[in-house]
Design a protein around this motif. Structure first.
Motif, PDB file in Angstrom:
ATOM      1  N   GLY A   1      22.217  27.152  74.823  1.00  0.00           N
ATOM      2  CA  GLY A   1      22.782  25.858  74.433  1.00  0.00           C
ATOM      3  C   GLY A   1      23.664  25.193  75.456  1.00  0.00           C
ATOM      4  N   THR A   2      23.290  25.322  76.722  1.00  0.00           N
ATOM      5  CA  THR A   2      24.032  24.576  77.753  1.00  0.00           C
ATOM      6  C   THR A   2      23.074  23.772  78.610  1.00  0.00           C
ATOM      7  N   SER A   3      23.532  22.570  79.015  1.00  0.00           N
ATOM      8  CA  SER A   3      22.710  21.734  79.887  1.00  0.00           C
ATOM      9  C   SER A   3      22.699  22.288  81.309  1.00  0.00           C
ATOM     10  N   ALA A   4      23.551  23.264  81.589  1.00  0.00           N
ATOM     11  CA  ALA A   4      23.613  23.919  82.900  1.00  0.00           C
ATOM     12  C   ALA A   4      23.853  22.908  84.023  1.00  0.00           C
ATOM     13  N   LEU A   5      24.732  21.948  83.734  1.00  0.00           N
ATOM     14  CA  LEU A   5      25.037  20.911  84.730  1.00  0.00           C
ATOM     15  C   LEU A   5      26.458  21.023  85.271  1.00  0.00           C
ATOM     16  N   VAL A   6      27.329  21.670  84.506  1.00  0.00           N
ATOM     17  CA  VAL A   6      28.745  21.693  84.881  1.00  0.00           C
ATOM     18  C   VAL A   6      29.082  23.002  85.602  1.00  0.00           C
ATOM     19  N   HIS A   7      29.608  22.853  86.790  1.00  0.00           N
ATOM     20  CA  HIS A   7      29.965  24.011  87.611  1.00  0.00           C
ATOM     21  C   HIS A   7      31.454  24.262  87.524  1.00  0.00           C
ATOM     22  N   PRO A   8      31.899  25.493  87.744  1.00  0.00           N
ATOM     23  CA  PRO A   8      31.127  26.645  88.229  1.00  0.00           C
ATOM     24  C   PRO A   8      30.347  27.402  87.154  1.00  0.00           C
ATOM     25  N   ALA A   9      30.487  27.044  85.866  1.00  0.00           N
ATOM     26  CA  ALA A   9      29.771  27.810  84.825  1.00  0.00           C
ATOM     27  C   ALA A   9      28.269  27.844  85.096  1.00  0.00           C
TER      28      ALA A   9
END
Ligand code: BJW
Length: 251
Positions: free
Chosen positions: A182-190
């Motif tokens: 459930g993450t768009s995987a756009l926000v770093h560093p996550a």
């Protein structure tokens, strides 16, 4: 990659806003996402808070009242079960809603803080929990020194808590299986964490109804809502693992 289930010792889970969508908590991006109606620059940066703390607190007060009416769903509960059964299990979340804790997860690495905690802007004391909805004072102040208080969350341009980041990267370095839920995987560093796991040869599985930048590089992309997909995946893992199946077979 084929990995015998019996050999899997270390599992990492990274959750994002999508895991709470079925509980009624709005996500940030995509249809119905918060950033469709609000500008992050106006509400989720240190500059925005310096400019207008009252406005930022109004927004957080509204979100706290919304989240306060939400309950954990089957995906949150499955992670509680995984934590209790797996030998080495690290649960990392970007979520600030506290629903993992409410479900019963005991050891969650919160990368972006928690909306139920407040922090003194003068840094005179440790963050404190305040679950009042609405807050007694708007904007709230530090009970110790009287300085303005802020939500204990990580805004754009701010560093993530060092201890949480160290724990997250340490666990990812060791993991054999990583679930990205459930993450768009756009926000770093996550968003770098699954990439690091992949580089180190881990079996990375994404659960998300929509494609993300990760979808084409992970071993498996399960295109279903988390509250459906995760309990099913976990049941299959438990049932098939005992019969010597492999992680890949569960795709
Ligand atoms: C379902 C579902 C269902 C729907 N089941 N799935 C350019 C390039 C790279 C990086 C940068 C850059 N410019 C700036 C940066 C850095 C910046 C960044 O990454 N920006 C990018 C957006 C470009 N990062 C930062 O600023 C971070 N700090 C930093 O880098 O510090 C460096 C530093 C070091 C030293 C000194 C100073 C600085 C901080 C990032 C903080 C993020 N904060 C927020 C707000 C938290 C507080 C709050 O809630 O109010 O965190 S923003 C928001 O995004 C929130 C989330 O945790 C985060 C991630 O969102 P998430 O969880 O992925 O949600 P969505 O909505 O994006 O996606 C939901 C997904 O669920 C979707 O894919 C759906 O399909 C799916 N879904 N229903 C399963 N039922």
């Amino acid at each position: 990659m084929r990995m015998p289930m019996g050999q899997v010792r270390s599992v990492v889970v990274l959750t994002g806003a999508g895991i709470s969508a079925e509980s009624g908590v709005p996500t940030f991006r995509g249809a119905g996402g918060l950033w469709r109606n609000f500008r992050a620059e106006d509400l989720a940066t240190p500059e925005a808070f310096r400019r207008d703390p009252g406005l930022v607190w109004e927004w957080y007060n509204w979100r706290r009242s919304l989240i306060g009416g939400c309950q954990p769903n089957a995906a949150h509960r499955t992670l509680v079960d995984m934590e209790s059964r797996l030998e080495e299990f690290t649960h990392i979340t970007q979520n600030v809603d506290g629903l993992h804790g409410l479900a019963g997860s005991r050891n969650v690495v919160e990368l972006h803080g928690n909306i139920w905690r407040l922090r003194c802007t003068a840094g005179c004391r440790a963050p404190w929990e305040d679950r009042a909805v609405p807050l007694a004072e708007m904007p709230p102040h530090c009970p110790s020194c009287g300085a303005l208080a802020r939500p204990d969350v990580v805004w754009f341009g701010e560093p993530l808590p060092g201890d949480a980041l160290d724990r997250a990267f340490g666990a990812v370095r060791r993991c054999q299986v990583m679930l990205v839920i459930g993450t768009s995987a756009l926000v770093h560093p996550a968003a770098s964490l699954p990439l690091m796991a992949l580089q180190r040869g881990a079996h990375v599985i994404e659960i998300n109804p929509q494609p993300t930048p990760l979808s084409t590089v992970v071993a498996e992309a399960i295109r279903e809502p988390a509250a459906v997909a995760l309990p099913g995946w976990w049941s299959a893992w438990q049932a098939e693992g005992n019969r010597g199946k492999t992680v890949t077979d569960l795709g």
